[in-house]
Design an enzyme around this catalytic site. Sequence first.
Site, PDB file in Angstrom:
ATOM      1  N   LYS A 106       4.310 -21.454   5.190  1.00 21.18           N
ATOM      2  CA  LYS A 106       2.875 -21.159   5.208  1.00 21.18           C
ATOM      3  C   LYS A 106       2.200 -22.170   6.103  1.00 21.18           C
ATOM      4  O   LYS A 106       2.651 -23.323   6.205  1.00 21.18           O
ATOM      5  CB  LYS A 106       2.287 -21.262   3.799  1.00 21.18           C
ATOM      6  CG  LYS A 106       0.990 -20.516   3.633  1.00 21.18           C
ATOM      7  CD  LYS A 106       1.269 -19.028   3.485  1.00 21.18           C
ATOM      8  CE  LYS A 106       0.115 -18.235   2.991  1.00 21.18           C
ATOM      9  NZ  LYS A 106       0.580 -16.915   2.502  1.00 21.18           N
ATOM     10  N   GLY A 218     -12.636  -8.857  -5.000  1.00 17.46           N
ATOM     11  CA  GLY A 218     -12.377  -9.119  -3.577  1.00 17.46           C
ATOM     12  C   GLY A 218     -12.417  -7.812  -2.818  1.00 17.46           C
ATOM     13  O   GLY A 218     -11.700  -6.868  -3.156  1.00 17.46           O
ATOM     14  N   GLY A 220     -12.134  -7.684   0.671  1.00 13.71           N
ATOM     15  CA  GLY A 220     -11.676  -7.959   2.041  1.00 13.71           C
ATOM     16  C   GLY A 220     -10.683  -6.887   2.435  1.00 13.71           C
ATOM     17  O   GLY A 220     -10.731  -5.769   1.907  1.00 13.71           O
ATOM     18  N   ASN A 221      -9.766  -7.243   3.328  1.00 12.36           N
ATOM     19  CA  ASN A 221      -8.812  -6.264   3.840  1.00 12.36           C
ATOM     20  C   ASN A 221      -8.023  -5.580   2.717  1.00 12.36           C
ATOM     21  O   ASN A 221      -8.078  -4.363   2.539  1.00 12.36           O
ATOM     22  CB  ASN A 221      -7.891  -6.978   4.853  1.00 12.36           C
ATOM     23  CG  ASN A 221      -6.865  -6.042   5.442  1.00 12.36           C
ATOM     24  OD1 ASN A 221      -7.105  -4.837   5.517  1.00 12.36           O
ATOM     25  ND2 ASN A 221      -5.731  -6.563   5.827  1.00 12.36           N
ATOM     26  N   ALA A 222      -7.327  -6.369   1.910  1.00 13.43           N
ATOM     27  CA  ALA A 222      -6.458  -5.793   0.874  1.00 13.43           C
ATOM     28  C   ALA A 222      -7.275  -5.071  -0.206  1.00 13.43           C
ATOM     29  O   ALA A 222      -6.956  -3.934  -0.583  1.00 13.43           O
ATOM     30  CB  ALA A 222      -5.600  -6.886   0.255  1.00 13.43           C
ATOM     31  N   GLY A 223      -8.332  -5.700  -0.694  1.00 13.92           N
ATOM     32  CA  GLY A 223      -9.127  -5.122  -1.781  1.00 13.92           C
ATOM     33  C   GLY A 223      -9.795  -3.814  -1.384  1.00 13.92           C
ATOM     34  O   GLY A 223      -9.758  -2.826  -2.141  1.00 13.92           O
TER      35      GLY A 223
HETATM   36  N1  GLU Z   1      -0.082 -13.766   4.512  1.00 16.54           N
HETATM   37  C1  GLU Z   1       0.649 -12.657   3.975  1.00 16.54           C
HETATM   38  C2  GLU Z   1       1.293 -13.027   2.653  1.00 16.54           C
HETATM   39  O1  GLU Z   1       0.878 -13.937   1.978  1.00 16.54           O
HETATM   40  C3  GLU Z   1       1.612 -12.055   4.985  1.00 16.54           C
HETATM   41  C4  GLU Z   1       2.669 -12.981   5.496  1.00 16.54           C
HETATM   42  C5  GLU Z   1       3.465 -12.429   6.659  1.00 16.54           C
HETATM   43  O2  GLU Z   1       3.264 -11.301   7.047  1.00 16.54           O
HETATM   44  O3  GLU Z   1       4.314 -13.188   7.152  1.00 16.54           O
HETATM   45  O4  GLU Z   1       2.202 -12.378   2.206  1.00 16.54           O
END
Ligand code: GLU
Length: 430
Positions: A106, A218, A220-223
Amino acid sequence: MAAPVTPFDRAMSFMRSSFDRIKLLELEKKLLSTPQHILRHDISFERDDGKMMKVHGYRVQFNNARGPYKGGIRYHPAADIDEVKALAALMAVKTAVVNIPFGGAKGGIQIDPKILSSAELERLSRAYMKSIADDIGPDIDVPAPDVNTNPQIMAWMRDEYEKIKNVYAPDLITGKPLSYGGSLGRDKATARGGFFILEQLSKLEAINLREARVAIQGFGNAGSEIAMFLHDAGAQIVAVSDSHGGIYSKVGLDPIRIEKYKRKTGSVSGQYCEGSVCDLKRLKMDETEVISNEDLLTCDCDILIPAALDNVITEKNAKSVKAKIILELANGPVSPEADAILEKRGTIVVPDVLANAGGVTVSYFEWVQGRSGDQWTAEKVDRELRRIMLQSFDDVRSEAKRKNLTYREAAFDVAIGRIVEAMRVRGWTT
Ligand code: GLU
């Protein structure tokens, strides 16, 4: 034992309970409790007024036993080393749950990107890439978007890397724009993957999705995307929220309308309120109430989807959660103490490492396309995503049944089992 306090403590608490169940050697436990590499850089970039600004940037490469490190980069004031470490560990577990050939990493920059202009954001993103370019690469560590980062930022980063290294690297980074090596379906992948799991889970639990009442924290994109998928499937979206607060309606909300107003006014309650002043007549006419984020978590609903921040369901409010199912689209929304309370109450929790793994799964498809030069159709992406999500859910569910575990415990056991197996065959543990 004192309650876990930091994000890394919380992630490790889930990991450790799995270590005990699957009986790992001391060395294996140690390897899985420690990131392999921690990159810390002070990033300097120029503000529009000509002054330099310095911020902390991190990349934590947690484990690469199963393949190159993989995970997003977030821009957030809370993105300190502890949080980035926790999220990197969760990525290693996530890629193993869905069994794609990656490890976990990350990245984070500790900043509120909302204070930056687009030109400043670009300079910051390029400076960050410069600082990590020697330590990442298509076979080494493949970044992606996360909180407050997006395809445009991925494009700047890939461009910067290609300039620095003088290479063509479509497989360096995922979540890119379609015009610069992105994959169809990546934008909706997190929500789509969560939706597939919810569809399957409701079948198995004999819950009719068409009658289900859903609350989403939320937008945003996912929500917002999962709200659309569920709305299309006939479910009733009874509550949504964003950082400004939320709205609830027992007769159901229209996510398309909310999305439209959110774009126009900046908040999901924007069709009713300007700041703290709300149009009570309109609210009453639409049988809608203004609620807080805290109210949303405990509102009357069947399915609760935390899709924003971590650590929002804790020992303080877990007892008041009314939903029968929690789908964790955010990373780390339920604390270990809350998890134990929810288990006792019989709430089904689909853990983040499974529920939101659709994003990294389509990132994997993007990486495969970048390496091969192939371009998949939207149908192929959707079909393959569905196959992987359902297979992973089945693996987790079988493990849960066999060992009488929660889905979270089972997901961690499946994942850690796979990582350890790779470490053992590679000779890392002897
Ligand atoms: N940020 C996203 C996650 O937490 C996607 C990570 C990615 O695609 O490498 O799963």
